[in-house]
Design a protein around this motif. Structure first.
Motif, PDB file in Angstrom:
ATOM      1  N   ASN B  41       0.827  -1.207   0.000  1.00 24.64           N
ATOM      2  CA  ASN B  41       0.000   0.000   0.000  1.00 24.64           C
ATOM      3  C   ASN B  41       0.862   1.258   0.000  1.00 24.64           C
ATOM      4  N   LEU B  42       1.950   1.226   0.791  1.00 19.25           N
ATOM      5  CA  LEU B  42       2.837   2.387   0.875  1.00 19.25           C
ATOM      6  C   LEU B  42       3.475   2.670  -0.486  1.00 19.25           C
ATOM      7  N   VAL B  43       3.901   1.622  -1.165  1.00 19.00           N
ATOM      8  CA  VAL B  43       4.472   1.796  -2.510  1.00 19.00           C
ATOM      9  C   VAL B  43       3.455   2.449  -3.427  1.00 19.00           C
ATOM     10  N   LEU B  44       2.211   1.969  -3.324  1.00 18.55           N
ATOM     11  CA  LEU B  44       1.158   2.482  -4.196  1.00 18.55           C
ATOM     12  C   LEU B  44       0.903   3.975  -3.928  1.00 18.55           C
ATOM     13  N   VAL B  45       0.909   4.359  -2.643  1.00 14.36           N
ATOM     14  CA  VAL B  45       0.709   5.776  -2.321  1.00 14.36           C
ATOM     15  C   VAL B  45       1.887   6.601  -2.827  1.00 14.36           C
ATOM     16  N   ALA B  46       3.103   6.089  -2.622  1.00 19.81           N
ATOM     17  CA  ALA B  46       4.296   6.823  -3.018  1.00 19.81           C
ATOM     18  C   ALA B  46       4.321   7.061  -4.516  1.00 19.81           C
ATOM     19  N   VAL B  47       3.713   6.148  -5.291  1.00 17.73           N
ATOM     20  CA  VAL B  47       3.680   6.295  -6.744  1.00 17.73           C
ATOM     21  C   VAL B  47       2.983   7.593  -7.138  1.00 17.73           C
ATOM     22  N   GLY B  48       1.924   7.958  -6.381  1.00 23.15           N
ATOM     23  CA  GLY B  48       1.142   9.126  -6.787  1.00 23.15           C
ATOM     24  C   GLY B  48       1.632  10.418  -6.175  1.00 23.15           C
ATOM     25  N   TYR B  49       2.662  10.358  -5.325  1.00 27.43           N
ATOM     26  CA  TYR B  49       3.117  11.563  -4.635  1.00 27.43           C
ATOM     27  C   TYR B  49       3.962  12.436  -5.564  1.00 27.43           C
ATOM     28  N   MET B  50       3.722  13.766  -5.502  1.00 26.63           N
ATOM     29  CA  MET B  50       4.556  14.674  -6.299  1.00 26.63           C
ATOM     30  C   MET B  50       5.069  15.776  -5.379  1.00 26.63           C
ATOM     31  N   ASP B  51       6.343  16.068  -5.478  1.00 23.08           N
ATOM     32  CA  ASP B  51       6.978  17.024  -4.574  1.00 23.08           C
ATOM     33  C   ASP B  51       6.334  18.406  -4.662  1.00 23.08           C
ATOM     34  N   GLY B  52       6.131  19.028  -3.514  1.00 22.33           N
ATOM     35  CA  GLY B  52       5.661  20.409  -3.480  1.00 22.33           C
ATOM     36  C   GLY B  52       4.197  20.597  -3.780  1.00 22.33           C
ATOM     37  N   ARG B  53       3.426  19.521  -3.862  1.00 20.68           N
ATOM     38  CA  ARG B  53       2.002  19.679  -4.144  1.00 20.68           C
ATOM     39  C   ARG B  53       1.188  19.367  -2.889  1.00 20.68           C
ATOM     40  N   THR B  54      -0.093  19.667  -2.964  1.00 23.72           N
ATOM     41  CA  THR B  54      -0.934  19.531  -1.783  1.00 23.72           C
ATOM     42  C   THR B  54      -1.926  18.372  -1.942  1.00 23.72           C
ATOM     43  N   ALA B  55      -2.698  18.154  -0.897  1.00 21.52           N
ATOM     44  CA  ALA B  55      -3.660  17.043  -0.893  1.00 21.52           C
ATOM     45  C   ALA B  55      -4.735  17.265  -1.946  1.00 21.52           C
ATOM     46  N   GLN B  77      -4.409   7.010  -4.276  1.00 21.32           N
ATOM     47  CA  GLN B  77      -4.992   7.057  -2.941  1.00 21.32           C
ATOM     48  C   GLN B  77      -6.331   6.342  -2.911  1.00 21.32           C
ATOM     49  N   ALA B  78      -7.113   6.533  -3.972  1.00 23.69           N
ATOM     50  CA  ALA B  78      -8.393   5.825  -4.044  1.00 23.69           C
ATOM     51  C   ALA B  78      -8.156   4.321  -4.100  1.00 23.69           C
ATOM     52  N   LEU B  79      -7.127   3.914  -4.878  1.00 24.27           N
ATOM     53  CA  LEU B  79      -6.829   2.483  -4.984  1.00 24.27           C
ATOM     54  C   LEU B  79      -6.424   1.931  -3.628  1.00 24.27           C
ATOM     55  N   VAL B  80      -5.563   2.691  -2.912  1.00 27.73           N
ATOM     56  CA  VAL B  80      -5.061   2.198  -1.638  1.00 27.73           C
ATOM     57  C   VAL B  80      -6.187   2.056  -0.622  1.00 27.73           C
ATOM     58  N   LEU B  81      -7.145   2.999  -0.660  1.00 29.76           N
ATOM     59  CA  LEU B  81      -8.292   2.873   0.245  1.00 29.76           C
ATOM     60  C   LEU B  81      -8.991   1.541   0.029  1.00 29.76           C
ATOM     61  N   THR B  82      -9.213   1.200  -1.245  1.00 25.85           N
ATOM     62  CA  THR B  82      -9.840  -0.084  -1.556  1.00 25.85           C
ATOM     63  C   THR B  82      -8.982  -1.232  -1.058  1.00 25.85           C
ATOM     64  N   ALA B  83      -7.665  -1.131  -1.325  1.00 29.95           N
ATOM     65  CA  ALA B  83      -6.767  -2.215  -0.934  1.00 29.95           C
ATOM     66  C   ALA B  83      -6.730  -2.373   0.582  1.00 29.95           C
ATOM     67  N   ILE B  84      -6.811  -1.255   1.310  1.00 33.49           N
ATOM     68  CA  ILE B  84      -6.804  -1.343   2.777  1.00 33.49           C
ATOM     69  C   ILE B  84      -8.052  -2.077   3.263  1.00 33.49           C
ATOM     70  N   VAL B  85      -9.204  -1.721   2.686  1.00 34.36           N
ATOM     71  CA  VAL B  85     -10.454  -2.371   3.095  1.00 34.36           C
ATOM     72  C   VAL B  85     -10.369  -3.875   2.848  1.00 34.36           C
ATOM     73  N   ILE B  86      -9.875  -4.245   1.660  1.00 31.29           N
ATOM     74  CA  ILE B  86      -9.742  -5.668   1.355  1.00 31.29           C
ATOM     75  C   ILE B  86      -8.786  -6.327   2.349  1.00 31.29           C
ATOM     76  N   GLY B  87      -7.675  -5.608   2.653  1.00 31.72           N
ATOM     77  CA  GLY B  87      -6.686  -6.151   3.583  1.00 31.72           C
ATOM     78  C   GLY B  87      -7.291  -6.397   4.954  1.00 31.72           C
ATOM     79  N   VAL B  88      -8.143  -5.473   5.411  1.00 31.51           N
ATOM     80  CA  VAL B  88      -8.797  -5.656   6.711  1.00 31.51           C
ATOM     81  C   VAL B  88      -9.661  -6.921   6.687  1.00 31.51           C
ATOM     82  N   GLY B  89     -10.421  -7.074   5.599  1.00 29.11           N
ATOM     83  CA  GLY B  89     -11.277  -8.256   5.488  1.00 29.11           C
ATOM     84  C   GLY B  89     -10.472  -9.539   5.533  1.00 29.11           C
ATOM     85  N   VAL B  90      -9.379  -9.572   4.758  1.00 27.85           N
ATOM     86  CA  VAL B  90      -8.567 -10.780   4.699  1.00 27.85           C
ATOM     87  C   VAL B  90      -7.942 -11.075   6.063  1.00 27.85           C
ATOM     88  N   THR B  91      -7.410 -10.030   6.719  1.00 28.98           N
ATOM     89  CA  THR B  91      -6.778 -10.236   8.017  1.00 28.98           C
ATOM     90  C   THR B  91      -7.798 -10.732   9.042  1.00 28.98           C
TER      91      THR B  91
END
Lengths: 478, 118
Positions: B41-55, B77-91
């Motif tokens: 998930n962290l990798v996925l979030v980092a992919v969309g990050y751009m220096d000096g920009r805002t939320a 970020q939208a993808l990661v939200l989905t992935a987190i929800v799925i991860g919670v279910g699986v765990t």
């Protein structure tokens, strides 16, 4: 056109919710939802034949940002396979469960599994494939544990962990692709992949994850316990449909998203693993002492054939022979789905009537359950690949391609695999036709025996004699 | 910044995989899987990050017209939200099975669960 695509997903999903909310009417809701989603697939057939392959942007959001559903010849064949097998298994399951608590839990999960499968076959972007893949393995795992016994739960836990590992690999590949190309739509990604390092890394992690999920030897270790410890209708669904999902995704990714990324070494590796699966799976099936374990190992071997065929297809030079091999590949996948679900349902009947599924103690089964024994024999014909089954046509083409590509080792492996398959099928039949010491009455039970028989007849006769249209259909609707 | 997040993500994936493969205790395996999942998930979030920009929130501070040049990529970020929800279910499902197994046999050692019928 558009409505029928989303209906095939919405109807079973709605059914799952209703069955969970109203467990006492689970059977009625389950059968109705499976029937209706089957009708939606039928409607999709009409529109596909009228308009050709098409896609739908859900909610009006364009591809790139939105979610796209798409349908072509391959996905409609997979959808039809799911609909027919699910219908037969549902009819069988409506009388299978003796404990009401089990039946009440079966239907929501079963319908959720069908919704996930339909979604997976229709999804047009990489992230939704991940979501449907996860929905599929969550529902499949929960179904595996439905028996409630310790062995089943331990198998389900292993299955879940392996599934998680596989989907993490897939998700990592999705992240790589998005970072490089800025889109997740399959067609838009496909236009940009090449033999650059990012595409290669994504291809490797995604394929490895999917191979783990589709249980290609030597990553198959989780499959036999999971499939053999589940209740009979669940085993049928898992072995016939769920493993196909992983295979279908590898097929899509290799042929459509990464056609230029794939290296010969990768293809060779998958061919070698597929060959290993054929030999090892068939050998273990021959050694098995329980019918369900035999059927589960036979699934490992049959997946080996599919992956060998896929590898040959990827390495074949463009031309008529390659097109023919593609049709054979699809036909083999379809035949296996019908034959294996029939085998598992027939085993379920035997287990129900005899109280066990030990192969060595099957004596008298042919006298007691003639229709079920007939179904096992017919499914066996399709598993061995004897004429007139669909698997015979598929294997014939497979052998032809292997010979024309000078892959003599594969020819030998396929030959040995078929001999071993014949050995394990005849071992079961040999015991089943053994004379029982006690005089027995033949039992006929319509809703218990007919689903298995119809599925076996589809695999052996319908897909053998009536499948010539598949080749031109795949070519024109791709 | 994005590089640090990306590297941390990959390290977490490796730690998680190592933990999952080297432990026999079911609970430790589940935790290890959760760590690896967080890494992805962290990798996925980092992919969309751009220096000096805002939320990616459109309000008075970030008008719609300037959004494309001032916010980071919202899709991961939208993808990661989905992935987190799925991860919670699986765990949750894994923990439920672990609990059920522990209740029947009193051990969490996965190598003890070999009573599969052949």
């Amino acid at each position: 056109m558009n409505e029928s695509m989303s209906l095939t997903i919405i109807l079973p999903l709605l059914g799952a919710l209703l069955a969970a909310a109203w467990p006492r009417r689970g059977v009625f809701i389950g059968i109705t939802a499976v029937l209706l989603s089957g009708l939606a697939v039928g409607w999709l057939w009409f529109s596909l034949l009228a308009d050709g392959p098409s896609h739908q942007a859900l909610g009006g959001w364009d591809p790139g940002l939105g979610i796209r559903l798409q349908v072509d010849a391959l996905s409609i064949l997979m959808l039809s396979m799911t609909a027919l097998v699910a219908l037969a298994v549902s009819v069988y399951a409506s009388h299978y469960f003796t404990r009401r608590s089990q039946a009440e839990r079966f239907w929501p999960l079963w319908l959720l599994m069908i919704a996930a499968l339909n979604g997976l076959f229709l999804a047009g972007d990489l992230f939704n494939l991940y979501v449907t893949l996860e929905l599929l393995s969550l529902s499949a795992v929960a179904l595996t544990a439905l028996g409630g016994k310790r062995a089943g739960i331990a198998a389900a836990l292993r299955y879940l962990m392996i599934g998680l590992l596989g989907s993490m690999g897939y998700l990592a590949g999705v992240a790589l692709l998005y970072s490089a190309f800025g889109t997740l739509d399959m067609q838009q990604v496909a236009a940009q992949t090449g033999d650059d390092p990012v595409s290669q890394a994504a291809l490797i992690v995604m394929t490895a994850g999917l191979l783990l999920k589709s249980a290609l030897f030597p990553l198959h270790f989780w499959l036999p316990p999971a499939h053999s410890n589940a209740p009979a209708p669940v085993s049928a669904g898992l072995s016939a449909l769920v493993v196909k999902a992983g295979f279908y995704l590898v097929l899509r990714l290799w042929t459509e998203v990464f056609p230029d990324t794939l290296s010969t070494q990768g293809v060779t590796l998958v061919a070698v693993l597929g060959g290993g699966a054929i030999l090892w799976g068939s050998w273990q099936a021959l050694q098995a002492e329980r019918l369900k374990l035999l059927a589960a190992y036979s699934t490992v071997a049959q997946l080996g054939y599919l992956f060998v065929a896929l590898a040959l297809f990827m390495s074949a030079p463009p031309g008529v022979a390659r097109e023919l091999l593609f049709g054979a590949l699809v036909l083999m996948a379809l035949t296996h789905a019908f034959a294996k679900s029939s085998l598992f349902l027939a085993i379920g009947v035997i287990q129900h009537r005899a109280g066990h599924d030990r192969i060595a103690e099957l004596d008298g089964t042919a006298q007691r359950l003639p229709a079920t024994t007939f179904a096992i024999a017919l499914a066996g014909v399709a598993l061995i690949g004897l004429p007139p089954s669909g698997a015979f046509l598929g294997k014939w083409r497979l052998l032809y391609s292997a010979i024309s590509l000078d892959q003599w080792l594969l020819v030998v492996v396929i030959g040995i695999g078929s001999l071993l398959a014949a050995a394990y099928v005849f071992r079961v039949l040999g015991h089943a036709f053994g004379r029982s010491a006690l005089s027995v009455q033949a039992i006929h039970s319509v809703h218990e025996e007919w689903p298995a028989l119809l599925l076996a007849l589809t695999a052996t006769l319908l897909l053998g004699f009536g499948s010539a249209w598949i080749w031109p259909f795949l070519e024109h609707m791709a | 910044m994005a590089m640090i997040a990306m590297a941390t993500g990959f390290v977490l994936i490796l730690i998680g995989l190592f933990g999952a493969l080297s432990n026999r205790n079911i609970l430790r395996m589940i935790v290890a899987f959760a760590v690896a999942n967080t890494g992805v998930n962290l990798v996925l979030v980092a992919v969309g990050y751009m220096d000096g920009r805002t939320a990616p929130i459109l309000n008075e501070a970030v008008p719609v017209a300037e959004a494309t040049t001032r916010i980071i990529d919202p899709v991961p970020q939208a993808l990661v939200l989905t992935a987190i929800v799925i991860g919670v279910g699986v765990t949750a499902l894994m923990l439920a099975y672990a609990y059920k197994l522990f209740k029947t046999k009193g051990t969490l050692d996965i190598s003890q669960y070999t009573d599969l019928k052949w």
